[in-house]
Scaffold this active site. Sequence first.
Site, PDB file in Angstrom:
ATOM      1  N   ASP A 153       0.848  -1.193   0.000  1.00  0.00           N
ATOM      2  CA  ASP A 153       0.000   0.000   0.000  1.00  0.00           C
ATOM      3  C   ASP A 153       0.883   1.242   0.000  1.00  0.00           C
ATOM      4  O   ASP A 153       2.016   1.218   0.465  1.00  0.00           O
ATOM      5  CB  ASP A 153      -0.975   0.014   1.182  1.00  0.00           C
ATOM      6  CG  ASP A 153      -0.375  -0.558   2.456  1.00  0.00           C
ATOM      7  OD1 ASP A 153       0.853  -0.723   2.509  1.00  0.00           O
ATOM      8  OD2 ASP A 153      -1.126  -0.835   3.397  1.00  0.00           O
ATOM      9  N   GLU A 198      -5.948   3.302   3.901  1.00  0.00           N
ATOM     10  CA  GLU A 198      -6.385   3.873   5.177  1.00  0.00           C
ATOM     11  C   GLU A 198      -7.848   4.327   5.123  1.00  0.00           C
ATOM     12  O   GLU A 198      -8.181   5.507   5.184  1.00  0.00           O
ATOM     13  CB  GLU A 198      -5.482   5.047   5.563  1.00  0.00           C
ATOM     14  CG  GLU A 198      -4.024   4.677   5.784  1.00  0.00           C
ATOM     15  CD  GLU A 198      -3.809   3.895   7.069  1.00  0.00           C
ATOM     16  OE1 GLU A 198      -4.776   3.676   7.820  1.00  0.00           O
ATOM     17  OE2 GLU A 198      -2.652   3.501   7.317  1.00  0.00           O
TER      18      GLU A 198
END
Length: 313
Positions: A77, A137
Amino acid sequence: MIEDAQELRETMVSFRHDLHRQPEVGLQLPRTQEKVLEALQGLPLEISTGESTTSVTAVLRGGAKAEKSSTILLRADMDALPVVERTGVDFASQNGAMHACGHDMHTAALVGAAQLLSQHRNQLAGDVVLMFQPGEEGWNGARVMLDEGVLEASGKPVDYAYAMHVMSNRVPSGMFVSRKGTIMSASHHLNVTVIGKGGHGSAPDAARDPIVATAEMITSLQTAVTREFDIFDPVVITVGVIHGGVARNVIPDSAGFEATVRCFTPAAAARLEAVIPRVLQGVAMARGVEVDIDFHNEYPPTVNNADEVEFSL
């Protein structure tokens, strides 16, 4: 291969620091995407970018022949958090966001893997899909990439997927850990608004105080965790946001809080959906206020394949 990896170390550390100085939040990470594409330039990769996000997908074709080959996905990520960095390190963030969860390291590690595997592609019997994901997130970036076909990027479905996550506590530096079965919990979102009746702080009997009710709801939820759920099927409720009121001597009309709720099994998730509204509505009734509850699932638990864990360790 270890020696080749060591030769990449300084370059990857420098790349990680560069990412750390300019973090980006959410699904649109143009600077980060640009840096990743630049770092992958010249490698024998088939590269594509996201249609609706700044994701990057790269396919490395192995050159070794074998009777049976697999397609492996490696994932990292790339996004940061909207928090201000106060570390004081010389590569600290310069824009008010922060790679506080280590996604700069994840991205650098996958770029390093791309370079290392490219050097040894003739030893690979199969393909490798490199998945650079934005929006981890809370933005559901993985789902976007799945919908856009990352699992079929090589032309056939991925057989196995691997990913790592850095931890700043609990595990000693330099140690890799994993486990068979569930390793990371499911995540649920809880947003609660308590509607009362405002008034002056000197006359609480003429009002219906939503702040007192909110406080009681928070503590009641923590009690419910220990009294409603099996200790061997754990649940965590963490309140990260509390809001309400504008002056210390005024009772506001409303207050509320937001929480992250985590569990490991479908049974615990189903019980949460029943217990949380019952507890909150019970407190609201006892305190003469109303409560609006927004509780929904965000992400499922991460469940590791036992054979792959055995292989990787």
